[in-house]
Design a protein around this motif. Structure first.
Motif, mmCIF file in Angstrom:
data_model
loop_
_atom_site.group_PDB
_atom_site.id
_atom_site.type_symbol
_atom_site.label_atom_id
_atom_site.label_comp_id
_atom_site.label_asym_id
_atom_site.label_seq_id
_atom_site.Cartn_x
_atom_site.Cartn_y
_atom_site.Cartn_z
ATOM 1 N N THR A 102 1.176 4.061 -2.881
ATOM 2 C CA THR A 102 0.951 5.461 -2.547
ATOM 3 C C THR A 102 2.097 6.330 -3.052
ATOM 4 O O THR A 102 1.874 7.389 -3.667
ATOM 5 N N ARG A 123 0.829 -1.200 0.000
ATOM 6 C CA ARG A 123 0.000 0.000 0.000
ATOM 7 C C ARG A 123 0.865 1.252 0.000
ATOM 8 O O ARG A 123 0.577 2.230 -0.722
ATOM 9 N N LEU A 124 1.937 1.258 0.804
ATOM 10 C CA LEU A 124 2.832 2.411 0.831
ATOM 11 C C LEU A 124 3.570 2.561 -0.499
ATOM 12 O O LEU A 124 3.756 3.688 -0.994
ATOM 13 N N LEU A 175 -0.198 11.926 -2.071
ATOM 14 C CA LEU A 175 0.008 11.006 -0.963
ATOM 15 C C LEU A 175 -1.321 10.587 -0.320
ATOM 16 O O LEU A 175 -1.565 9.398 -0.090
ATOM 17 N N VAL A 176 -2.169 11.553 -0.060
ATOM 18 C CA VAL A 176 -3.453 11.237 0.576
ATOM 19 C C VAL A 176 -4.342 10.431 -0.378
ATOM 20 O O VAL A 176 -4.902 9.383 -0.013
ATOM 21 N N TRP A 197 -2.922 6.960 -0.981
ATOM 22 C CA TRP A 197 -3.138 6.058 0.165
ATOM 23 C C TRP A 197 -4.575 5.524 0.177
ATOM 24 O O TRP A 197 -4.806 4.337 0.405
ATOM 25 N N ALA A 256 -5.037 3.192 -2.954
ATOM 26 C CA ALA A 256 -4.324 1.922 -2.771
ATOM 27 C C ALA A 256 -5.052 1.033 -1.776
ATOM 28 O O ALA A 256 -5.128 -0.195 -1.940
ATOM 29 N N GLY A 257 -5.598 1.650 -0.713
ATOM 30 C CA GLY A 257 -6.348 0.861 0.254
ATOM 31 C C GLY A 257 -7.581 0.224 -0.351
ATOM 32 O O GLY A 257 -7.902 -0.941 -0.082
#
Length: 376
Positions: free
Chosen positions: A14, A10-11, A84-85, A88, A91-92
């Protein structure tokens, strides 16, 4: 396998989303700046309200850079935070199905095979993976349940001759005057049954593990060999054996396929009419497959009984009290050998009574000649 901890997927996704968005923003701002450099002059004359030059020169590009640079930096900072937000969150959402699949995998690892993912939504790659995993769990659960039943039944069947042997020995110990010849005969019969059962279990395990060398095999020759071997048993039961068919070549273990054919013919002889019964053994070549069919006369068989005959240690009620009930693994071994050779075994009741068993296996080449029907 023990692995060192690493960055989560996930990171990684992101950072990839944010990095791509930043790269796109930099390229866009660079394109804007190049456009401004091309079409905006370096210097410009200053004019008064009457549109007359005042004689002064204004550095346009320098002033534009002073105005453009901080705003461009602010845009890039916004794109970074937004990337980034947003990355994230996206991706989640994208990896949520993998989380459910991983949870189901961990449950299966700890022995919970009844759990299913049942991932909702329309078909995509994740749902195909989840459906395939659910199907695998279903097959695995059925296989484990079958193996447990097999182990329980095998333990029960093996315990019976051992218990009988122990009882006979206890009787011999407490009654020294008992006829030892009769005792030895009974012990021999019980021991023979235990050996037959053990060999059948080993054969079933060997076939299921596919630990055998594959060779070209002609099923028609195996059918002839099996009927010749079992001819004395057929004559004893008053059963006529008839063989016919084509050269049917497949690839597999000659010993296992001979055992398969022998089991089917033996089953057809033993579970036949009391007198004047018949067994037909035929081989047939079809496009891409070869078929071995064993039919026998006999009593009418119910469809619900037919479906259980290939299960280990399952026998029809009329078979249990005969002298040739066997160990209850004949058809189960035949099914296991068939599946180990990538084939299918089909049982169907005959309208006139008796059973028809067909074994379909992959063919190695088309038939070259036809054999003339024969009778043993």
């Amino acid at each position: 396998m023990d692995r060192a901890p690493g960055v989560s997927v996930r990171l990684k996704l992101t950072l990839s989303y944010a990095g791509f968005l930043m790269l796109a923003g930099v390229l866009l701002l660079a394109a804007v700046w190049l456009f401004l450099l091309r079409y905006v002059p370096d210097r410009a004359m200053l004019y008064n309200p009457d549109d007359k030059p005042t004689g002064g020169v204004f550095p346009v590009r320098s002033a534009l850079l002073v105005v453009f640079a901080p705003r461009a930096a602010a845009v890039l900072a916004f794109l970074l935070v937004f990337g980034l937000v947003g990355g994230w969150i996206l991706a989640g959402r994208m990896l949520a199905p993998l989380t459910r699949i991983a949870d189901a995998t961990r449950r299966a690892t700890h022995g919970s095979l009844s759990h299913r993912i049942r991932l909702p939504g329309r078909k995509d790659e994740f749902r195909e993976l989840a459906d395939a995993f659910d199907a695998m769990l279903t097959r695995l659960e059925a296989h484990v349940a079958e193996q447990r039943r097999f182990a329980a039944n095998a333990s029960h069947e093996l315990r019976t001759p051992l218990a009988v042997s122990k009882a006979l020995l206890d009787v011999a110990r407490t009654d020294p005057n008992r006829d030892t010849g009769e005792l030895i005969d009974r012990l021999h019969a019980v021991n023979t049954r235990a050996i037959d059962l053990t060999e059948a279990l080993l054969l079933a395990g060997r076939a299921e593990q596919r630990s055998f060398t594959r060779e070209r095999v002609d099923l028609s020759l195996l059918a002839e060999e099996a009927t010749e071997t079992l001819l004395p048993l057929a004559e004893k039961h008053g059963v006529t054996l008839e063989t016919s068919g084509e050269i049917t070549t497949t690839t597999g273990s000659p010993a296992l396929l001979l055992q398969l054919t022998t089991n089917l013919v033996h089953n057809a002889i033993v579970h036949n009419l009391p007198d004047q019964g018949t067994v037909w053994v035929t081989t047939d070549a079809r496009p891409g497959t070869v078929v071995l069919t064993v039919e026998n006369t006999g009593e009418q068989l119910a469809p619900d009984l037919i479906s259980t005959l290939t299960e280990p240690f399952q026998r029809g009620t009329e078979r249990i009290h005969t002298d040739h009930a066997g160990v209850g693994l004949g058809l189960a071994i035949a099914k296991t050998i068939t599946q180990a050779h990538d084939g299918t075994l089909t049982l169907t009741p005959r309208p006139a009574g008796g059973l028809r068993i067909s074994v379909e296996l992959p063919a190695t080449n088309p038939p070259t000649q036809r054999k003339s029907p024969g009778q043993n």
